[in-house]
Structures are given as C-alpha cells and as structure tokens.
Design an enzyme around this catalytic site. Structure first.
Site, PDB file in Angstrom:
ATOM      1  CG  ASP A  22      -4.921  -0.306  -1.442  1.00 38.20           C
ATOM      2  OD1 ASP A  22      -6.096  -0.490  -1.088  1.00 38.20           O
ATOM      3  OD2 ASP A  22      -3.947  -0.656  -0.755  1.00 38.20           O
ATOM      4  CB  VAL A  23     -10.500   1.354  -3.743  1.00 33.02           C
ATOM      5  CG1 VAL A  23     -10.105   2.505  -4.642  1.00 33.02           C
ATOM      6  CG2 VAL A  23     -10.706   0.094  -4.585  1.00 33.02           C
ATOM      7  CD  GLU A  24      -7.152  -1.172   2.008  1.00 36.67           C
ATOM      8  OE1 GLU A  24      -7.342  -1.845   3.038  1.00 36.67           O
ATOM      9  OE2 GLU A  24      -6.155  -1.297   1.285  1.00 36.67           O
ATOM     10  CD1 TRP A  25     -15.654   0.462   3.632  1.00 38.44           C
ATOM     11  CD2 TRP A  25     -15.091   2.493   2.906  1.00 38.44           C
ATOM     12  NE1 TRP A  25     -16.635   0.876   2.764  1.00 38.44           N
ATOM     13  CE2 TRP A  25     -16.322   2.120   2.309  1.00 38.44           C
ATOM     14  CE3 TRP A  25     -14.545   3.742   2.603  1.00 38.44           C
ATOM     15  CZ2 TRP A  25     -17.013   2.948   1.425  1.00 38.44           C
ATOM     16  CZ3 TRP A  25     -15.226   4.562   1.720  1.00 38.44           C
ATOM     17  CH2 TRP A  25     -16.440   4.175   1.146  1.00 38.44           C
TER      18      TRP A  25
END
Length: 346
Positions: free
Chosen positions: A230-233
């Site tokens: 899970d990659v997000e800012w």
C-alpha cells in the site's frame, strides 16, 4: 545457627528475589498502535478490541530517533531472523534461520481445487456515487479490506452481504503489527473467504526492514491471495518525508522483489490518485494494480493503467461490521475470478 550459614542463606535469598523480579518477554509493555491510517476509513471513536496474537513474535518498539532516519542508499540485505516456538510460553529458537531454510523459489502445496461460492453484492453506501454506465455493480465479484479500526467482525454475515474476498491490514513500517490481523486471518479463512494481507509502506524506514517485518508476521499459505504493498501519501503520519520519484520506485522494487521471492507470487500495488500521479504513471507495467477511485471509474482517474482490483467506496455499510468499510471489486467475470484464484494456488 552459625553466622556463616546465615550469610549464605541471606545471599541465596537475594539471588532468588532478583530472578523473580526480572522481566521476561511477556512483561514488556506493547508499544502504542501505529499512527498510520489507510484509505478513507476514519478511526473508530469507540474502543478497539485487543486481539490474542497467539504464537506470533512480539514486536519490539524502536526509538523515535530510529523512526526518523531516512536512508538514500539501497536497502541492505536482510539479516536472518530466527522464528520461535513456544513451550510453556518460553520462546525457543529454531535450529536454523529462516533465510537458510527458504529456497530461492519456495514450493507451496497446492490448495484444493474446489470453486468457491460467489455471493451477490448487497452492500449499502453512506455516500453513494453515480458511476453511470461504468458502475461497479456490473462487476461480478466484490470484496472488502479491513484493519483494526473495524473491530470485531462477523465474517459469515459479511460474506453473505457480498464479501467474496478480503484484504487484511497486517503491518506497516518496520515494527507495527495490526493487533487484529492474526484473528482476522484465521476467522476469514474459517468463513470461506479468499484472503490476503497488505502492508502500509512507511517512507522513513528501509525497504529491507519492512519486507522482513511483513514476512515475519504474515504466513506463507497455499491459496492465499498475493501480498499487497500500500503506497500513498499520508499527512497524518509521523513520517513527513516525500522521497523523490526515483527513490520511491527503488524502495518499492526492493520490497516487492523480496516478497515475491518468499511468497512465490508477484505483489499487488495499491495506490491513490495523487501518489500515482507523482510516482507511478507509466511504471511497473508488469505488476497488478489495485486502484482507489471513489468518484469516477479508474479509466478516467488512471488513464491507460490496467488494473486487477478497484476500491470504489470508502463508506460502505454491511451487516457484520460496525461503521464504514472499504468496498472493492475484481476486474473480470466470475469465470475469470475462478481462473485467477486457481492460478494463485499452482
């Protein structure tokens, strides 16, 4: 009694008292829960139940100074860790480290090739969106993703509402384990749902540390869905760093390569529109994607990107879960779902 004997007895008593007062692993207080949040689900205002994590390894909290470290060099090769078995609650190291026992291409026993029943979608939505002709309702296989913030779940009721698969929050960073993961992992399997685990990537830790932490806590089981990064800012995170696009891609690749080698399945990339725009446009074409798009069809938000799962709502309502829940759909027909699941078991 002679003075020498009295002194000896007094000395033995002091030694025994010190042993009793010593803290064992079970006495180490658990660190505070991670401040990371994922997707659109708000934290519950009520108490979050604790979970019995059974025979899992106890997470050791690292210092804030360590959390703040950001490396610009490629992640180092992981050091072998030793799994533990418990006898009377005393951890006993295994004879050999996992790194020495794990083959380059691990063989996983095939799961039974029986087709699961597909439950029709009966979820409601607190904030329904009109997707027009591209409504997710037209897709055949729906599922959910959950974490500790959903609390206790009635998996049978959730499945009957249309949850044919579930992704469970497992880990984030290099030292946080979702306290409900082990229980959710077991109960979802008992209810008959296809399930997988996801890791929330933390930009202030090395990719190698995070891969090792995920592997340490998520079982390698036949029939499990591929692991997810899970990659997000996340503005609510204590990690405020936003690495360059080049560094983001490098860290992701290290993490994903390690998981693919261990689990024998290529990881799925979950992401959100802003992070995708900043880092992933045109990248990782040979990886499956799980796209968050709660206001429009993914083809409009992520033009040209092929996708496997679509997270179409963060405000779903369902029997079996208190509060809101993320809703997802598989990109394909029932037949394509069965074929894809079967390919995960080979």
């Amino acid at each position: 009694m002679r003075p020498a004997a009295v002194s000896a007895i007094f000395l033995v008593s002091l030694i025994l008292s010190a042993c009793v007062a010593s803290s064992g692993p079970q006495d180490i207080p658990a660190g505070p829960p991670s401040q990371e949040t994922t997707n659109s689900i708000s934290r519950s205002s009520g108490p979050v139940p604790s979970a019995d994590v059974g025979h899992t390894t106890v997470a050791v909290k690292v210092s804030r100074q360590q959390e703040a470290l950001v490396t610009t060099e490629p992640a180092p090769e992981p050091q072998a860790f030793f799994p533990t078995e418990r006898t009377d609650d005393i951890p006993i190291p295994a004879e050999k480290p996992v790194a020495l026992l794990m083959p380059a291409n691990p063989a996983v026993a095939a799961a039974p090739q029986t087709r699961m029943q597909i439950y029709s979608r009966h979820f409601r939505d607190a904030k329904p969106i009109n997707f027009g002709g591209s409504s997710p309702r037209k897709l055949a296989v729906h599922g959910v993703d959950v974490s500790r913030w959903q609390g206790e779940i009635d998996w049978e009721k959730l499945q009957a509402q249309g949850a044919n698969f579930v992704y469970l929050k497992a880990t984030d960073g290099g030292d946080h384990l979702d306290p409900m993961f082990q229980k959710n992992w077991r109960r979802a399997r008992e209810a008959g749902l296809k399930r997988g685990a996801y890791h929330f990537f933390y930009w202030c830790r090395t990719a190698g540390e995070q891969a090792d932490w995920f592997i340490r806590n998520v079982p390698r089981e036949a029939g499990a869905l591929p692991p997810v990064i899970d990659v997000e800012w996340n503005g609510e995170s204590s990690c405020k760093r936003r690495p360059s696009r080049e560094h983001v891609l490098e860290k992701m690749k290290v993490f994903m390569d390690r998981l693919e080698k261990y689990y024998g399945q290529r990881p799925i990339i979950y992401t959100s529109p802003d992070f995708y725009r900043d880092n992933l446009t045109g990248e990782f074409a040979d990886y499956p994607f799980w796209l968050r798009s709660v206001a429009a069809h993914p083809s409009k938000v992520y033009p040209g990107r092929k996708w496997l799962f679509w997270q179409y709502s963060g405000s779903g309502l369902s029997h079996g879960v208190e509060g809101r829940i993320d809703l997802n759909a598989f990109h394909g027909s029932e037949e394509e779902w069965h074929n894809w699941v079967a390919s995960r078991s080979n």
